[in-house]
Scaffold this motif. Structure first.
Motif, mmCIF file in Angstrom:
data_model
loop_
_atom_site.group_PDB
_atom_site.id
_atom_site.type_symbol
_atom_site.label_atom_id
_atom_site.label_comp_id
_atom_site.label_asym_id
_atom_site.label_seq_id
_atom_site.Cartn_x
_atom_site.Cartn_y
_atom_site.Cartn_z
ATOM 1 N N VAL A 180 33.216 13.206 65.919
ATOM 2 C CA VAL A 180 32.329 14.092 65.163
ATOM 3 C C VAL A 180 33.110 15.368 64.867
ATOM 4 C CG1 VAL A 180 30.260 13.150 66.229
ATOM 5 C CG2 VAL A 180 31.303 15.184 67.201
ATOM 6 N N SER A 181 32.596 16.182 63.955
ATOM 7 C CA SER A 181 33.272 17.445 63.663
ATOM 8 C C SER A 181 33.210 18.346 64.893
ATOM 9 C CB SER A 181 32.631 18.133 62.462
ATOM 10 O OG SER A 181 31.343 18.589 62.799
ATOM 11 N N SER A 182 34.129 19.304 64.961
ATOM 12 C CA SER A 182 34.215 20.140 66.166
ATOM 13 C C SER A 182 33.055 21.121 66.297
ATOM 14 C CB SER A 182 35.546 20.892 66.184
ATOM 15 O OG SER A 182 35.614 21.727 65.049
ATOM 16 N N GLN A 183 32.229 21.252 65.291
ATOM 17 C CA GLN A 183 31.075 22.148 65.374
ATOM 18 C C GLN A 183 29.775 21.352 65.341
ATOM 19 O OE1 GLN A 183 31.169 25.471 65.974
ATOM 20 N NE2 GLN A 183 33.352 25.168 66.235
ATOM 21 N N SER A 184 29.646 20.386 66.233
ATOM 22 C CA SER A 184 28.446 19.554 66.298
ATOM 23 C C SER A 184 27.588 20.003 67.462
ATOM 24 C CB SER A 184 28.826 18.083 66.478
ATOM 25 O OG SER A 184 29.571 17.638 65.378
ATOM 26 N N PRO A 185 26.406 20.581 67.195
ATOM 27 C CA PRO A 185 25.564 21.070 68.295
ATOM 28 C C PRO A 185 24.992 19.925 69.129
ATOM 29 C CG PRO A 185 24.451 21.347 66.188
ATOM 30 C CD PRO A 185 25.822 20.836 65.885
#
Length: 175
Positions: A62-67
């Motif tokens: 997943v992208s590194s900014q996935s909450p």
């Protein structure tokens, strides 16, 4: 959501199991090792997916900014139980803390295998130092390996920020 049910309320009264709702499918969990005999609680780190519909194809990140979050649940004797009724008491399960992370859902969670919780210190005021419950490591959906020093939820409840919350809401998990 973030609630639990004592199974003895609905099934055999000798059943001491609990069912709790983490809000989404659980992908990772681990018990926290503690060495403090005075600690009358056991803690479970729970890593739910970020939503009920979250899908991660095999071999992708997943992208590194996935909450996402890690929930810390406690199992403890019911309120009002006494040493005389402990054998019959099924206890209670509560969500004590939610750690918000931005590295996607946890794929694997593990506490440091040696107890790393800080002992109770009577001479140190709780407002100056938070005891840690332990060190929690995890592998996350963005491919990262991260470690967290998890504070003791009981100490966080003594901080001014928590005390300012609306008391009518009852015992809230710490975010």
């Amino acid at each position: 959501m973030l609630d639990s049910v004592n199974m003895s309320e609905h099934f055999d009264s000798n059943n001491k199991a609990h069912v709790f709702n983490a809000g989404a499918p659980i992908w990772a969990l681990d018990w926290c090792p503690t060495s403090d005999p005075e600690l009358n609680r056991q803690y479970l780190a729970v890593g739910p997916s970020s939503s009920r519909n979250f899908k991660m194809p095999l071999g992708t990140r997943v992208s590194s900014q996935s909450p996402a979050c890690i929930q810390l649940w406690s199992l403890h004797p019911s309120e009002g139980s006494s040493p005389d009724t402990d054998a019959e008491d099924g206890g209670a399960a509560d969500c004590e803390m939610v750690l918000c992370v931005d590295c996607g859902p946890a794929l694997c969670l593990r506490w440091c295998p040696l107890p790393s919780n800080d002992p109770t210190q009577e001479d140190v005021p709780s407002s100056t130092q938070l005891r840690k419950l332990g060190i929690l490591g995890g592998v996350f959906a963005d491919g990262s390996l991260q470690f967290f020093s998890v504070p003791n939820p009981e100490d966080l409840r003594q901080t001014d920020a928590y005390k300012e919350l609306d008391e009518s809401a009852g015992a809230l998990p710490v975010f």
